[in-house]
Design a protein around this motif. Structure first.
Motif, PDB file in Angstrom:
ATOM      1  N   UNK A   1      12.650  -1.329  -7.462  1.00  0.00           N
ATOM      2  CA  UNK A   1      12.912  -2.643  -6.766  1.00  0.00           C
ATOM      3  C   UNK A   1      13.138  -2.571  -5.297  1.00  0.00           C
ATOM      4  N   UNK A   2      12.489  -3.126  -4.535  1.00  0.00           N
ATOM      5  CA  UNK A   2      12.931  -3.265  -3.109  1.00  0.00           C
ATOM      6  C   UNK A   2      12.830  -4.673  -2.676  1.00  0.00           C
ATOM      7  N   UNK A   3      13.848  -5.054  -1.746  1.00  0.00           N
ATOM      8  CA  UNK A   3      13.914  -6.306  -1.310  1.00  0.00           C
ATOM      9  C   UNK A   3      13.990  -6.443   0.356  1.00  0.00           C
ATOM     10  N   UNK A   4      13.216  -7.268   0.638  1.00  0.00           N
ATOM     11  CA  UNK A   4      13.183  -7.555   2.255  1.00  0.00           C
ATOM     12  C   UNK A   4      13.935  -8.989   2.359  1.00  0.00           C
ATOM     13  N   UNK A   5      14.349  -9.486   3.835  1.00  0.00           N
ATOM     14  CA  UNK A   5      14.560 -10.765   3.720  1.00  0.00           C
ATOM     15  C   UNK A   5      13.969 -11.833   3.136  1.00  0.00           C
ATOM     16  N   UNK A   6      12.386 -11.710   3.081  1.00  0.00           N
ATOM     17  CA  UNK A   6      11.539 -12.835   2.528  1.00  0.00           C
ATOM     18  C   UNK A   6      10.828 -12.426   1.052  1.00  0.00           C
ATOM     19  N   UNK A   7      10.921 -11.387   0.737  1.00  0.00           N
ATOM     20  CA  UNK A   7      10.190 -10.922  -0.530  1.00  0.00           C
ATOM     21  C   UNK A   7      10.776  -9.811  -1.188  1.00  0.00           C
ATOM     22  N   UNK A   8      10.464  -9.525  -2.511  1.00  0.00           N
ATOM     23  CA  UNK A   8      10.940  -8.650  -3.432  1.00  0.00           C
ATOM     24  C   UNK A   8       9.502  -7.752  -3.635  1.00  0.00           C
ATOM     25  N   UNK A   9       9.579  -6.337  -3.819  1.00  0.00           N
ATOM     26  CA  UNK A   9       8.511  -5.726  -4.280  1.00  0.00           C
ATOM     27  C   UNK A   9       9.046  -4.949  -5.573  1.00  0.00           C
ATOM     28  N   UNK A  10       8.214  -4.945  -6.741  1.00  0.00           N
ATOM     29  CA  UNK A  10       8.746  -4.277  -7.855  1.00  0.00           C
ATOM     30  C   UNK A  10       7.744  -3.177  -8.395  1.00  0.00           C
ATOM     31  N   UNK A  11       8.011  -2.331  -8.812  1.00  0.00           N
ATOM     32  CA  UNK A  11       7.284  -1.070  -9.480  1.00  0.00           C
ATOM     33  C   UNK A  11       7.591  -1.179 -10.914  1.00  0.00           C
ATOM     34  N   UNK A  12       6.562  -1.240 -11.850  1.00  0.00           N
ATOM     35  CA  UNK A  12       6.960  -1.273 -13.155  1.00  0.00           C
ATOM     36  C   UNK A  12       6.135  -0.016 -13.561  1.00  0.00           C
ATOM     37  N   UNK A  13       6.509   0.650 -14.574  1.00  0.00           N
ATOM     38  CA  UNK A  13       5.702   1.568 -15.355  1.00  0.00           C
ATOM     39  C   UNK A  13       5.749   1.511 -16.724  1.00  0.00           C
ATOM     40  N   UNK A  14       4.470   2.048 -17.565  1.00  0.00           N
ATOM     41  CA  UNK A  14       4.518   1.961 -18.900  1.00  0.00           C
ATOM     42  C   UNK A  14       5.410   3.088 -19.514  1.00  0.00           C
TER      43      UNK A  14
ATOM     44  N   UNK B   1       0.722  -1.076  -0.003  1.00  0.00           N
ATOM     45  CA  UNK B   1      -0.156   0.039   0.058  1.00  0.00           C
ATOM     46  C   UNK B   1       0.733   1.141   0.071  1.00  0.00           C
ATOM     47  N   UNK B   2       2.029   1.346   0.784  1.00  0.00           N
ATOM     48  CA  UNK B   2       2.927   2.400   0.782  1.00  0.00           C
ATOM     49  C   UNK B   2       3.356   2.645  -0.614  1.00  0.00           C
ATOM     50  N   UNK B   3       3.671   1.506  -1.285  1.00  0.00           N
ATOM     51  CA  UNK B   3       4.357   1.918  -2.565  1.00  0.00           C
ATOM     52  C   UNK B   3       3.463   2.369  -3.793  1.00  0.00           C
ATOM     53  N   UNK B   4       2.172   2.380  -3.313  1.00  0.00           N
ATOM     54  CA  UNK B   4       0.998   3.099  -4.348  1.00  0.00           C
ATOM     55  C   UNK B   4       1.390   4.577  -4.040  1.00  0.00           C
ATOM     56  N   UNK B   5       1.652   5.153  -2.968  1.00  0.00           N
ATOM     57  CA  UNK B   5       2.011   6.532  -2.774  1.00  0.00           C
ATOM     58  C   UNK B   5       0.711   7.133  -2.655  1.00  0.00           C
ATOM     59  N   UNK B   6       0.831   8.549  -2.971  1.00  0.00           N
ATOM     60  CA  UNK B   6      -0.461   9.296  -2.555  1.00  0.00           C
ATOM     61  C   UNK B   6      -1.527   9.168  -4.012  1.00  0.00           C
ATOM     62  N   UNK B   7      -1.039   8.734  -4.971  1.00  0.00           N
ATOM     63  CA  UNK B   7      -1.999   8.784  -6.202  1.00  0.00           C
ATOM     64  C   UNK B   7      -3.329   8.014  -5.887  1.00  0.00           C
ATOM     65  N   UNK B   8      -4.263   8.241  -6.364  1.00  0.00           N
ATOM     66  CA  UNK B   8      -5.304   7.510  -6.444  1.00  0.00           C
ATOM     67  C   UNK B   8      -5.527   7.107  -7.812  1.00  0.00           C
ATOM     68  N   UNK B   9      -5.747   5.754  -8.030  1.00  0.00           N
ATOM     69  CA  UNK B   9      -5.705   5.195  -9.301  1.00  0.00           C
ATOM     70  C   UNK B   9      -7.250   5.052  -9.754  1.00  0.00           C
ATOM     71  N   UNK B  10      -7.590   5.229 -11.192  1.00  0.00           N
ATOM     72  CA  UNK B  10      -8.746   5.170 -11.530  1.00  0.00           C
ATOM     73  C   UNK B  10      -9.373   4.000 -11.618  1.00  0.00           C
ATOM     74  N   UNK B  11      -8.517   2.877 -12.405  1.00  0.00           N
ATOM     75  CA  UNK B  11      -9.033   1.653 -12.570  1.00  0.00           C
ATOM     76  C   UNK B  11      -7.836   0.749 -12.384  1.00  0.00           C
TER      77      UNK B  11
END
Length: 180
Positions: free
Chosen positions: A165-178, A25-35
């Motif tokens: 890309x962010x990594x923790x001890x157990x998982x990775x979180x990736x953000x991709x953009x068009x 949820x934090x990775x979403x930032x302040x932006x509200x997404x339409x769809x």
């Protein structure tokens, strides 16, 4: 699995899951997404957390019993719709400015990852974002978390590119953009 146990991976009670969802949820930032689209929504724990950040959220899963639980959990969230689909063979129509792929890509075959990556490249709206979250430990699934993200990314390239890309001890979180 959800017919035998309503929470087989302890999405509701696990400190690991709660921390991972907070990070997502934090990775979403302040932006509200339409769809938005959540692929592999399971019993809707993350779905209920994503809903306030998206105007219209479509959540899909292959399991009818998981979707029944997700519908109950999100009954008070009118912006959420659920569909039973086997992704990437089946996918909702239209463009999305947020696509969440959490803890699901490592279940896909190489062929599915190519199809999913190509679909992401076509379905992600301009200025859209894909959020991927995957366990990086050993699995007995067809893919590792790292391998699945790498293969998916190659199939989505060059239209969709990694932004973070962010990594923790157990998982990775990736953000991709068009990009195009």
């Amino acid at each position: 699995m959800f017919a035998a146990d309503p929470d087989p991976w302890r999405f509701e009670s696990s400190a690991y899951e709660r921390a991972k969802y907070d990070h997502t949820i934090a990775a979403l930032g302040d932006r509200r997404h339409g769809r938005g689209l959540e692929i592999g929504c399971a019993n809707g724990v993350l779905t209920s957390r994503l809903a306030p950040h998206v105007g219209e959220l479509i959540a899909i899963d292959v399991s009818a019993s998981a979707l029944a639980q997700a519908r109950r959990r999100c009954a008070g969230l009118p912006s959420v719709r659920f569909q039973e689909m086997t992704f990437p063979e089946q996918a909702p129509a239209g463009a999305f400015d947020l696509i969440v792929v959490s803890e699901v890509a490592y279940y896909w075959s190489d062929r599915d990852l190519v199809a999913a990556g190509r679909w992401l490249a076509m379905a992600l709206a301009r200025d859209g974002k894909v959020v991927l979250v995957h366990w990086t430990g050993a699995t007995d699934y067809p893919q590792t978390g790292d391998g699945a993200v790498e293969k998916l990314g190659k199939a989505a390239w060059p239209i969709v590119r990694p932004a973070a890309t962010e990594r923790t001890e157990s998982y990775r979180l990736d953000i991709w953009e068009r990009t195009a």
